[in-house]
Design an enzyme around this catalytic site. Structure first.
Site, PDB file in Angstrom:
ATOM      1  N   HIS A  13       0.913  -1.315  -0.022  1.00 19.90           N
ATOM      2  CA  HIS A  13       0.013  -0.050  -0.153  1.00 19.90           C
ATOM      3  C   HIS A  13       0.895   1.304   0.128  1.00 19.90           C
ATOM      4  O   HIS A  13       1.113   2.003   1.031  1.00 19.90           O
ATOM      5  CB  HIS A  13      -0.823   0.107   1.244  1.00 19.90           C
ATOM      6  CG  HIS A  13      -1.852   1.171   1.259  1.00 19.90           C
ATOM      7  ND1 HIS A  13      -3.094   1.114   2.098  1.00 19.90           N
ATOM      8  CD2 HIS A  13      -2.211   2.437   0.639  1.00 19.90           C
ATOM      9  CE1 HIS A  13      -3.650   2.147   2.055  1.00 19.90           C
ATOM     10  NE2 HIS A  13      -3.038   2.891   1.176  1.00 19.90           N
ATOM     11  N   HIS A  15       1.210   4.841  -2.504  1.00 11.22           N
ATOM     12  CA  HIS A  15       0.661   5.592  -3.791  1.00 11.22           C
ATOM     13  C   HIS A  15       1.939   6.195  -4.436  1.00 11.22           C
ATOM     14  O   HIS A  15       2.625   6.991  -3.780  1.00 11.22           O
ATOM     15  CB  HIS A  15      -0.126   6.707  -3.269  1.00 11.22           C
ATOM     16  CG  HIS A  15      -1.507   6.162  -2.668  1.00 11.22           C
ATOM     17  ND1 HIS A  15      -2.654   5.965  -3.268  1.00 11.22           N
ATOM     18  CD2 HIS A  15      -1.617   5.878  -1.462  1.00 11.22           C
ATOM     19  CE1 HIS A  15      -3.814   5.540  -2.620  1.00 11.22           C
ATOM     20  NE2 HIS A  15      -2.822   5.373  -1.296  1.00 11.22           N
ATOM     21  N   HIS A 193      -9.546   1.100  -0.778  1.00  7.36           N
ATOM     22  CA  HIS A 193      -9.587   1.678   0.361  1.00  7.36           C
ATOM     23  C   HIS A 193     -10.752   1.473   1.231  1.00  7.36           C
ATOM     24  O   HIS A 193     -11.571   1.740   0.471  1.00  7.36           O
ATOM     25  CB  HIS A 193      -8.917   2.990   0.129  1.00  7.36           C
ATOM     26  CG  HIS A 193      -7.610   3.494  -0.364  1.00  7.36           C
ATOM     27  ND1 HIS A 193      -7.004   2.813  -0.889  1.00  7.36           N
ATOM     28  CD2 HIS A 193      -6.783   4.243   0.473  1.00  7.36           C
ATOM     29  CE1 HIS A 193      -5.720   3.187  -1.117  1.00  7.36           C
ATOM     30  NE2 HIS A 193      -5.537   4.165  -0.236  1.00  7.36           N
ATOM     31  N   GLU A 196     -10.700   3.556   6.431  1.00  8.20           N
ATOM     32  CA  GLU A 196      -9.782   4.596   6.650  1.00  8.20           C
ATOM     33  C   GLU A 196     -10.189   5.591   7.582  1.00  8.20           C
ATOM     34  O   GLU A 196      -9.943   5.859   8.825  1.00  8.20           O
ATOM     35  CB  GLU A 196      -9.044   5.119   5.446  1.00  8.20           C
ATOM     36  CG  GLU A 196      -7.825   6.147   5.738  1.00  8.20           C
ATOM     37  CD  GLU A 196      -7.271   6.741   4.597  1.00  8.20           C
ATOM     38  OE1 GLU A 196      -7.921   6.662   3.609  1.00  8.20           O
ATOM     39  OE2 GLU A 196      -6.227   7.455   4.553  1.00  8.20           O
ATOM     40  N   ASP A 274       1.868   4.088   2.553  1.00  5.92           N
ATOM     41  CA  ASP A 274       0.956   4.894   1.932  1.00  5.92           C
ATOM     42  C   ASP A 274       1.164   6.240   1.179  1.00  5.92           C
ATOM     43  O   ASP A 274       1.427   5.800  -0.092  1.00  5.92           O
ATOM     44  CB  ASP A 274      -0.252   5.452   3.182  1.00  5.92           C
ATOM     45  CG  ASP A 274      -1.658   5.733   2.604  1.00  5.92           C
ATOM     46  OD1 ASP A 274      -1.752   5.338   1.515  1.00  5.92           O
ATOM     47  OD2 ASP A 274      -2.355   6.197   3.496  1.00  5.92           O
ATOM     48  N   ASP A 275       1.632   7.143   1.779  1.00  7.55           N
ATOM     49  CA  ASP A 275       2.309   8.339   1.115  1.00  7.55           C
ATOM     50  C   ASP A 275       3.467   8.553   1.860  1.00  7.55           C
ATOM     51  O   ASP A 275       3.418   9.792   2.500  1.00  7.55           O
ATOM     52  CB  ASP A 275       1.166   9.514   0.944  1.00  7.55           C
ATOM     53  CG  ASP A 275      -0.233   8.988   0.290  1.00  7.55           C
ATOM     54  OD1 ASP A 275      -0.080   8.946  -0.996  1.00  7.55           O
ATOM     55  OD2 ASP A 275      -1.134   8.554   0.879  1.00  7.55           O
TER      56      ASP A 275
HETATM   57  N1  HPA Z   1      -6.274   7.634   1.247  1.00  7.74           N
HETATM   58  C1  HPA Z   1      -7.122   7.746   0.197  1.00  7.74           C
HETATM   59  N2  HPA Z   1      -6.739   8.325  -1.067  1.00  7.74           N
HETATM   60  C2  HPA Z   1      -5.498   8.410  -1.263  1.00  7.74           C
HETATM   61  C3  HPA Z   1      -4.655   8.225  -0.406  1.00  7.74           C
HETATM   62  C4  HPA Z   1      -4.990   7.896   1.225  1.00  7.74           C
HETATM   63  O1  HPA Z   1      -4.186   7.678   2.070  1.00  7.74           O
HETATM   64  N3  HPA Z   1      -3.431   8.516  -0.677  1.00  7.74           N
HETATM   65  C5  HPA Z   1      -3.616   8.704  -2.105  1.00  7.74           C
HETATM   66  N4  HPA Z   1      -5.029   8.679  -2.442  1.00  7.74           N
HETATM   67 ZN    ZN Z   2      -3.775   5.130   0.596  1.00  6.80          ZN
END
Ligand code: HPA
Ligand code: ZN
Length: 338
Positions: A13, A15, A193, A196, A274-275
């Site tokens: 996971h 991006h 997703h 979250e 994630d990011d």
């Molecule tokens: N959550 C949802 N969408 C996303 C995320 C995230 O952390 N990062 C990039 N798109």
């Molecule tokens: Zn994500």
């Protein structure tokens, strides 16, 4: 614990657009003659204070403007691979957001071709492997997702799966059932997703309407014991992203993250970044943070690493090879105690 960066890891996971570091934003902007509204990378990083998912997404989409040419995407992919490998990542299943580039007029072939170029270079130079998963934006119409899938097919994009991301609250999975069914017919894997920011009903929606193989995040499953029991019974992988959850205030702090509850319930938890350019750390940083916060021993860390391998879409032979390396790491850590 000092050996966490040596633990072989698979990341499920991440991006690729979320690995765009402030320095690279500045560099690509300078190359393309784009004037940015901040003087330097530190000033940009200073804006990375998020109240929720949407406040992050606003900056994340804004920064994408510097990704315009095929070699920008190649650079992005390569830089991620270099940093991930330094933290022990040997393979990644990497998300990208085709619609976020398509809407800016970047040809799909350049987006996909650039990512493929960057990861091919990483594979040749240091054996890092990556597969691509195209995510649809859930706050855009499902018809646009369907067009995007058509375009991916038209450029022969070597994707292994599709995902669903962007603003979760108020954007349920159900409208995307048809495009996910088409992806399944094409032989693609499916992830989404869910759970979250939105609650357990979002996770149920991803399972019931999209037939997903993994749930991205899924932390809100702890709010519904029946759902959590079902996830455990079906061995549904959850791609949990602890530092992301703290940064986007999905949890109030790391100490209150539901990771220990998920682990003790027997959920198939994996750890992910994630990011990472926005949330203060790559995969090794996520491992280190939860190991310190919750006092996880090497056996648990190795189990988390193995969970990712098993939940990956890698062929069995490569899974075995990575698991053998994880076993080796754990054996060495046991020996060093004697
Ligand atoms: N959550 C949802 N969408 C996303 C995320 C995230 O952390 N990062 C990039 N798109
Ligand atoms: Zn994500």
């Amino acid at each position: 614990m000092s050996r966490i960066h040596e633990l072989p890891k698979v990341e499920l996971h991440v991006h690729i657009e979320g690995t765009l570091e402030p320095d690279l934003v500045l560099e690509l902007a300078a190359d393309a003659g784009i004037t940015l509204p901040y003087p330097d990378a530190e000033a940009l990083r200073g804006r990375y204070v998020f109240a929720d998912l949407q406040s992050f997404l606003d900056i994340y989409y804004e920064n994408l403007d510097v990704l315009r040419r095929r070699h920008d995407f190649a650079r992005l992919a390569y830089e991620y691979a270099v940093r991930a490998l330094a933290g022990g990542v040997v393979h990644a299943e990497v998300f990208f957001d085709p619609q976020a580039h398509r809407s800016r007029g970047v040809p799909m072939a350049d987006v996909v071709g650039g990512l493929v170029d960057g990861f091919a270079r990483a594979r040749t130079e240091f054996g890092f492997t990556a597969d691509l998963i195209a995510c649809f934006l859930r706050d855009r119409p499902a018809a646009e997702a369907a067009e995007t899938l058509d375009e991916l097919v038209a450029v022969d994009a070597p994707i292994i799966g599709v995902g669903l991301d962007s603003a979760e609250v108020g954007n349920p999975a159900s409208p995307f059932a048809d495009v996910f069914a088409r992806a399944a017919d094409l032989g693609l894997r499916r992830v989404a997703h869910a759970g979250e920011e939105a609650g357990p009903e979002s996770i149920r929606g991803a399972i019931d309407h999209l037939g997903v193989d993994r749930i991205d995040h899924g932390i809100r499953s702890v709010d519904d014991p029946d759902l959590l029991a079902e996830l455990v019974a079906t061995r549904m992988p959850l791609t949990v992203c602890p530092l992301s959850n703290v940064c986007l205030q999905a949890v109030s702090d790391l100490a209150s993250h539901p990771l220990p509850d998920l682990l003790s319930a027997g959920a198939h938890v994996t750890l992910n970044s994630d990011d990472p350019a926005y949330f203060g750390g790559y995969l090794d940083d996520n491992f280190t943070a939860v190991a310190e916060q919750f006092g996880l021993d090497d056996e648990t860390l190795a189990r988390l690493a193995r969970n990712s391998v098993v939940a990956s879409f890698l062929p069995a032979s490569r899974q075995r090879e990575i698991i053998d390396r994880i076993d080796g790491w754990q054996a060495a850590s046991t020996e060093s105690r004697w």
